[in-house]
Scaffold this active site. Structure first.
Site, PDB file in Angstrom:
ATOM      1  N   HIS A  19     -18.905 -13.829  15.969  1.00 36.25           N
ATOM      2  CA  HIS A  19     -19.941 -12.800  15.836  1.00 36.25           C
ATOM      3  C   HIS A  19     -21.289 -13.525  15.914  1.00 36.25           C
ATOM      4  CE1 HIS A  19     -16.736 -10.283  13.635  1.00 36.25           C
ATOM      5  NE2 HIS A  19     -16.848  -9.864  14.882  1.00 36.25           N
ATOM      6  N   GLU A  22     -23.766 -14.206  12.865  1.00 34.35           N
ATOM      7  CA  GLU A  22     -23.260 -14.798  11.622  1.00 34.35           C
ATOM      8  C   GLU A  22     -23.478 -16.302  11.738  1.00 34.35           C
ATOM      9  OE1 GLU A  22     -19.314 -13.166  10.938  1.00 34.35           O
ATOM     10  OE2 GLU A  22     -20.059 -11.132  11.257  1.00 34.35           O
ATOM     11  N   HIS A 113     -16.996 -17.172   9.686  1.00 31.03           N
ATOM     12  CA  HIS A 113     -17.723 -15.892   9.628  1.00 31.03           C
ATOM     13  C   HIS A 113     -18.598 -15.787   8.392  1.00 31.03           C
ATOM     14  CE1 HIS A 113     -15.636 -13.646  12.885  1.00 31.03           C
ATOM     15  NE2 HIS A 113     -14.720 -14.588  12.678  1.00 31.03           N
ATOM     16  N   GLU A 175     -14.578 -16.555   5.669  1.00 32.41           N
ATOM     17  CA  GLU A 175     -15.648 -15.545   5.585  1.00 32.41           C
ATOM     18  C   GLU A 175     -16.443 -15.868   4.319  1.00 32.41           C
ATOM     19  OE1 GLU A 175     -17.326 -12.421   7.179  1.00 32.41           O
ATOM     20  OE2 GLU A 175     -15.208 -11.964   7.500  1.00 32.41           O
TER      21      GLU A 175
END
Lengths: 281, 281
Positions: A19, A22, A113, A175
């Site tokens: 992404h 990010e 992430h 994440e």
């Protein structure tokens, strides 16, 4: 319990920018790429900037969410001039790091992430009872005390798994949050660096023949997704996460607890029956 | 000191979505527009979604930062098919709320913004010694205790002022943070609502002939902008805000205080001489 013996993780991919907004993973991969590909004791580390066009524009994606493009169906879609950029890129990444489900695939794909949610450090795994993921999780949890470390298991089959990490023989997404998209906080970056270093440390121990004790770990999974209340015509949201729930990720949500606060001031409560652990994004 | 007498603020514009991913103002304007234009006692309130295309795409802007398009030079640029969307829109908004510097302009333009910086509630004014802005500031500061309330004065001339608020006879931007772009936090939205309500309350008092006492207020201004350290070739940033400085907005920065932490771990300190109040974005 009988000991489990597994092959070494010789080739590991570290991916960032799946992404494009990010940025902790983007920074970490750039830094690693400055050092060139690394072949340290017992492990070859390959670094990948997954969605360079989205990184360039500092957007999540250009045409389609790349981290939803790694299902068997999308990876085998014929490509034409009109195929969205991310589908083309997913097939390139599958050729580079996979192919998914083959002998040639990377032993481990780790994808980095960020989230705006107060999620701490959360490892995300697709498959049930992956010993490698669970031992890496245990090693990070034992050695990181600054923020909570959790494991979220999605329990999806390899063909249905749509994220980049699913391309490897083993796959893990890391994440970390909260961090606004489009910027880098030193504290979040430093935790991500530490997480990656600890993962590589565990892999070196594992590859050099270390025997790890069994035990128990706590694993979260997705039970239910609750969308924001929306205007039936415009589909715009009409409420936000209730201030009492905001930032309380992974806390238990009980019948009657506040969920949303509408723009006109009404509270909507949880009426789901059984208590639920929450994650607000 | 002799009393100052100023004309009533009969027409006030409340603008949101000037930056399309700063969502508190977008929500507040949408909510207000559901109620239609409001003509309460002593004041007509006009609500404006400044950059609807950027709001639609949840991006800061489409082609050019709208909030840098309100200089006299840009507002008088001839428009062609290739003129960036935001320049066309700036001219539309100038016709609707101005024209800038004319008798027909709105008495007050209030423009709503968010920031990821830990800025609290910050009113931003362009002009030196605007009594209206300073009294509104004092009213908000007296009545809001949940977060710090400050006034930042840019001291730019009307022709050079590039922000939307500069189109009105008086202009104020309200900037609230920290909030990640692209999402809405209930606490930030509620503070913005309160700020707008207090501003309108003060305007009603003012328009009904209330005499306000003078006094002193603390005003901040921009002394210096310090860019991130960057790679000389790629221009990518090579460092982030130092964790000791992160979230310490408006604190005094002294010679030798840490400014940045490079990706390779070195600290860069402030060497600017005189102490400086900091704002990290």
């Amino acid at each position: 319990m009988d000991p489990v013996s597994l092959p070494a993780l010789s080739c590991v991919a570290l991916c960032g920018g799946t992404h494009g907004n990010e940025l902790s993973g983007v920074c970490l991969v750039r830094e690693q790429q400055r050092k060139k590909e690394e072949e340290t004791e017992h492990v070859t580390l390959v670094t990948v900037m997954s969605n360079p066009r989205a990184v360039q524009e500092c957007r999540r994606y250009i045409e389609k969410d790349l981290n939803r493009c790694f299902t068997a169906a999308i990876l085998s879609t014929p490509v034409s001039d009109r195929t969205p950029y991310e589908i083309v890129r997913a097939q390139e990444l599958n050729a580079l790091l996979g192919p998914k489900g083959s002998d040639g695939a990377m032993d481990l794909v780790c994808d980095l992430h960020n989230t705006t949610a107060n999620m701490g450090l959360c490892l995300i795994s697709n498959s049930d009872c992956d010993w490698i993921c669970m031992h890496i999780y245990k090693h990070l949890q034992t050695n990181i005390s600054s923020i909570p470390v959790r494991l979220l298991n999605l329990y999806t089959s390899p063909d249905e798994s749509s994220n980049l990490a699913s391309v490897g023989k083993h796959g893990l997404s890391i994440e970390i949050g909260p961090q606004p998209h489009g910027l880098v906080r030193a504290d979040v970056l430093s935790t991500m660096k530490k997480g990656v270093q600890l993962m590589l440390e565990w892999i070196r121990l594992f590859n050099s023949g270390t025997v790890f004790e069994g035990g128990e770990v706590e694993v979260h999974t997705v039970v239910k997704c609750i969308d924001f209340p929306r205007d039936p015509e415009t589909h715009d949201i009409t409420a936000v996460i209730h201030p009492q729930l905001q930032d309380q990720d992974f806390c238990l949500l009980r019948q009657g607890d506040p969920l949303f606060l509408s723009f006109s001031g009404e509270t909507e409560v949880y009426r789901g029956g059984a208590p639920l652990s929450s994650l607000c994004e």
